[in-house]
Scaffold this motif. Structure first.
Motif, mmCIF file in Angstrom:
data_model
loop_
_atom_site.group_PDB
_atom_site.id
_atom_site.type_symbol
_atom_site.label_atom_id
_atom_site.label_comp_id
_atom_site.label_asym_id
_atom_site.label_seq_id
_atom_site.Cartn_x
_atom_site.Cartn_y
_atom_site.Cartn_z
ATOM 1 N N ARG A 1 16.033 -6.760 1.545
ATOM 2 C CA ARG A 1 16.577 -5.683 2.369
ATOM 3 C C ARG A 1 16.070 -4.311 1.935
ATOM 4 N N THR A 2 14.908 -4.278 1.268
ATOM 5 C CA THR A 2 14.323 -3.013 0.837
ATOM 6 C C THR A 2 12.973 -2.819 1.511
ATOM 7 N N PHE A 3 12.716 -1.586 1.922
ATOM 8 C CA PHE A 3 11.486 -1.227 2.618
ATOM 9 C C PHE A 3 10.952 0.067 2.004
ATOM 10 N N THR A 4 9.653 0.145 1.810
ATOM 11 C CA THR A 4 9.055 1.390 1.319
ATOM 12 C C THR A 4 7.746 1.633 2.050
ATOM 13 N N SER A 5 7.343 2.909 2.121
ATOM 14 C CA SER A 5 6.059 3.237 2.746
ATOM 15 C C SER A 5 5.235 4.089 1.805
ATOM 16 N N GLY A 6 3.934 4.121 2.065
ATOM 17 C CA GLY A 6 3.024 4.945 1.287
ATOM 18 C C GLY A 6 3.117 6.412 1.709
ATOM 19 N N GLY A 7 2.029 7.139 1.478
ATOM 20 C CA GLY A 7 2.065 8.574 1.673
ATOM 21 C C GLY A 7 1.977 9.028 3.118
ATOM 22 N N SER A 8 2.589 10.162 3.371
ATOM 23 C CA SER A 8 2.456 10.940 4.610
ATOM 24 C C SER A 8 2.583 10.090 5.858
ATOM 25 N N THR A 9 1.470 9.877 6.610
ATOM 26 C CA THR A 9 1.548 9.194 7.901
ATOM 27 C C THR A 9 1.907 7.720 7.785
ATOM 28 N N SER A 10 1.921 7.170 6.583
ATOM 29 C CA SER A 10 2.410 5.796 6.417
ATOM 30 C C SER A 10 3.866 5.691 6.852
ATOM 31 N N LEU A 11 4.544 6.839 6.863
ATOM 32 C CA LEU A 11 5.917 6.890 7.361
ATOM 33 C C LEU A 11 6.016 6.241 8.741
ATOM 34 N N PHE A 12 5.049 6.556 9.617
ATOM 35 C CA PHE A 12 5.102 6.039 10.977
ATOM 36 C C PHE A 12 4.958 4.520 11.010
#
Length: 324
Positions: free
Chosen positions: A161-172
């Motif tokens: 149940r954990t999610f992470t993203s990389g830098g900047s536009t990885s948010l999208f």
């Protein structure tokens, strides 16, 4: 309807918050246009101390307090931070941690975006799980949270149940993944098209820049760093550098890794690859010339290392990032 809680912590990055709200509101609007109930109820949260400094609203959103709300949400979103002083930022936001832990124990999913992973990591909820963050922040993250299975090259990680993203536009890429999870593939495709996001970008390694870590007080390690950076293009064997230091090889390697986060051979490799990347970006030298200027003698070895570190071939990198 899914109850989404978006944090507004100290030092949050406005662009990160705005992008998350924009995507979620867009998904809601798309469902409204089809005559359906909005899929997301979006609530913003801050610590009680932050209310003293604000008016309790963020644009058209009412801000809720983590101290007075006992509701267990479906998903918590931790935005990116504006600062590089993560120890200070974590300290200011440490009061969020019990609330995050309570929400997670109650069944909530938690997602962090870019450097928001530092607050997530400080909660202990990522221990033993895969995670990523901005690629340039990965060395610092690894030092602070050694129990997290860091995936520096990944754009997005999902673990239970954990999610992470990389830098900047990885948010999208992560927020669209969450839209897909809650709203289906069709809505995710519509959102991706509206925001012009390629849904198939799985790596962020080629966006990284190796920045040597000098934030330590080990003079011996600093000397090894200086020797590598000064002579990287002519070093044939790492022993040439280590033999000039009055200490055993084992001790040097141990202290070097402790101080910089990586062993000397990887440090040398990164210095050489960064040199190659700059040449590929800034001039029209042939790959053979760049190999020579980077300190490599074996083209096959260079291409293999470049692909591993950067995530693409040298000419692909040049085409993507050359100064035009």
């Amino acid at each position: 309807m899914k109850r989404i809680g978006l944090l507004l912590p100290y030092d949050y990055k406005l662009l990160s918050v705005a992008a998350l709200l924009d995507v979620l509101e867009t998904a809601n609007r798309l469902w409204h246009q089809k005559g359906n109930e909005a899929p997301f109820i979006i609530r913003l949260y801050q610590l009680p101390d932050q209310f003293v400094q604000g008016d309790g609203r963020f644009h058209d959103y009412l801000i809720h307090s983590t101290a007075t709300n006992e509701m267990v949400l479906d998903m918590i979103l931790i935005p990116a931070f504006t600062t590089s002083d993560m120890k200070s930022t974590i300290g200011k936001n440490r009061a969020y941690i019990p609330w995050l832990q309570h929400q997670y124990q109650g069944g909530a999913e938690i997602a962090s975006f870019c450097s928001g992973a530092f607050l997530f990591g400080a909660s202990g909820l990522l221990n033993g799980k895969s995670a990523t963050t901005h690629i340039d922040a990965c060395p610092a993250f690894a030092r602070l949270f050694p129990d997290v299975k860091l995936k520096p090259n990944e754009t997005v990680t999902v673990d239970d149940r954990t999610f992470t993203s990389g830098g900047s536009t990885s948010l999208f890429h992560l927020i669209i993944l969450l839209v897909q999870k809650y709203c289906g593939h069709e809505t995710a495709i519509q959102v991706a098209k509206l925001f012009a996001i390629d849904m198939d970008r799985y790596q962020q390694s080629y966006f990284g820049t190796f920045r040597p870590n000098y934030a330590h007080n080990d003079e011996m390690v600093a000397q090894v760093q200086q020797n590598i950076e000064k002579h990287f293009h002519q070093i044939e064997n790492l022993e040439e550098v280590l033999n000039t230091i009055p200490s055993s090889r084992r001790n040097i390697v141990r202290r070097f890794k402790l101080a910089t986060g990586i062993p000397p051979i990887e440090y040398l490799q990164n210095i050489r690859i960064e040199t190659a990347k700059r040449h590929l970006e800034q001039n029209q030298l042939s790959v053979s010339e760049i190999i020579d200027k980077s300190g490599y003698t074996d083209p096959k070895s260079f291409r293999k290392v470049f692909q591993k570190v950067v995530g693409m071939k040298p000419l692909e990198y040049r085409e993507k990032f050359k100064v035009r």
